[in-house]
Design a protein around this motif. Structure first.
Motif, PDB file in Angstrom:
ATOM      1  N   PHE A 194       0.853  -1.193   0.000  1.00 50.85           N
ATOM      2  CA  PHE A 194       0.000   0.000   0.000  1.00 50.85           C
ATOM      3  C   PHE A 194       0.887   1.241   0.000  1.00 50.85           C
ATOM      4  O   PHE A 194       1.691   1.440   0.918  1.00 50.85           O
ATOM      5  N   GLU A 195       0.742   2.038  -1.008  1.00 54.39           N
ATOM      6  CA  GLU A 195       1.554   3.240  -1.210  1.00 54.39           C
ATOM      7  C   GLU A 195       1.483   4.178  -0.001  1.00 54.39           C
ATOM      8  O   GLU A 195       0.414   4.555   0.444  1.00 54.39           O
ATOM      9  N   THR A 248      -2.861   4.444   7.832  1.00 52.88           N
ATOM     10  CA  THR A 248      -3.239   5.285   6.709  1.00 52.88           C
ATOM     11  C   THR A 248      -2.227   5.092   5.591  1.00 52.88           C
ATOM     12  O   THR A 248      -1.028   4.979   5.850  1.00 52.88           O
ATOM     13  N   SER A 249      -2.714   5.062   4.370  1.00 52.84           N
ATOM     14  CA  SER A 249      -1.835   5.068   3.211  1.00 52.84           C
ATOM     15  C   SER A 249      -2.221   6.275   2.365  1.00 52.84           C
ATOM     16  O   SER A 249      -3.124   7.029   2.722  1.00 52.84           O
ATOM     17  N   THR A 250      -1.550   6.436   1.253  1.00 51.00           N
ATOM     18  CA  THR A 250      -1.845   7.551   0.365  1.00 51.00           C
ATOM     19  C   THR A 250      -3.288   7.506  -0.122  1.00 51.00           C
ATOM     20  O   THR A 250      -3.917   8.542  -0.307  1.00 51.00           O
ATOM     21  N   ARG A 251      -3.831   6.306  -0.278  1.00 48.08           N
ATOM     22  CA  ARG A 251      -5.139   6.161  -0.898  1.00 48.08           C
ATOM     23  C   ARG A 251      -6.218   5.527  -0.019  1.00 48.08           C
ATOM     24  O   ARG A 251      -7.363   5.394  -0.452  1.00 48.08           O
ATOM     25  N   ALA A 252      -5.882   5.124   1.190  1.00 50.74           N
ATOM     26  CA  ALA A 252      -6.879   4.440   2.023  1.00 50.74           C
ATOM     27  C   ALA A 252      -6.528   4.532   3.505  1.00 50.74           C
ATOM     28  O   ALA A 252      -5.406   4.878   3.871  1.00 50.74           O
ATOM     29  N   LYS A 253      -7.516   4.199   4.327  1.00 52.49           N
ATOM     30  CA  LYS A 253      -7.336   4.068   5.776  1.00 52.49           C
ATOM     31  C   LYS A 253      -7.720   2.646   6.145  1.00 52.49           C
ATOM     32  O   LYS A 253      -8.583   2.041   5.515  1.00 52.49           O
ATOM     33  N   LYS A 261     -10.258  -2.201   5.204  1.00 48.41           N
ATOM     34  CA  LYS A 261     -10.283  -0.780   4.837  1.00 48.41           C
ATOM     35  C   LYS A 261     -11.439  -0.133   5.553  1.00 48.41           C
ATOM     36  O   LYS A 261     -12.488  -0.743   5.739  1.00 48.41           O
TER      37      LYS A 261
END
Length: 185
Positions: free
Chosen positions: A138-139, A163-168, A184
């Protein structure tokens, strides 16, 4: 509704701590460093007014690390009482408390308590490693700087977020450190 309120309270506490102090006391990250959290909690159990007593946690125990330094916040049933709750906080290398806590609501005290001895703090670094594994790929993924052991519907679980760049993400752990659920938000 109650679970949402408790989550909001945890977020507010985290935000209020984000501007405070640096790392002192037990150094490093107490969520991933072997033995650090065990030492802190052993120190708590050996406070003069708690030593040798059966410590009952009221609803939750929260552990913080990161820019705020290492902190542990715990509310317990005051030993020898049936409904008096005291707050304790670990920060800057030592414990403070007890401080009286006002309790509201019509719930039964017994259904809001769990034994501190049920939590194996030596498992927390392994839980952290499981989170790192789950987040691979995960980015920009980063594990939140706090872990909460929460009593909900008669069951105590460890709750981590990330947390990632695109999701929690949320993760729920059993008290033995095994992953129950990773999802997620």
């Amino acid at each position: 509704m109650r679970k949402l309120l408790l989550l909001l309270m945890l977020i507010l506490v985290t935000l209020s701590l984000s501007g405070c102090g640096g790392k002192t006391g037990v150094g490093g990250n107490i969520l991933k460093d072997e033995g650090s959290l065990v030492k802190i909690m052993d120190d708590f159990k050996n406070l003069s007014n708690l030593k040798g007593k059966d410590i009952m946690v009221f609803q939750s125990l929260s552990i913080f690390t990161g820019e705020t330094g290492n902190r542990v916040m715990i509310n317990i049933l005051k030993p020898g009482t049936k409904e008096d709750v005291d707050a304790y906080e670990y920060k800057n290398g030592s414990w403070s408390g007890p401080k009286p806590v006002q309790i509201t609501g019509r719930g039964k005290m017994d259904s809001n308590l769990f034994p501190l001895r049920d939590i194996d703090f030596s498992k927390v670094p392994a839980m952290y490693k499981i989170m790192e594994t789950e987040l691979k790929g995960f980015e920009g993924a980063k594990i939140d700087d706090f872990l909460t052991f929460q009593l909900w519907s008669g069951k105590v679980t460890g709750l981590f977020g990330a947390t990632s760049t695109r999701a929690k993400f949320n993760a729920e752990f059993a008290l033995d450190g095994k992953l129950i659920k990773f999802s997620k938000r």
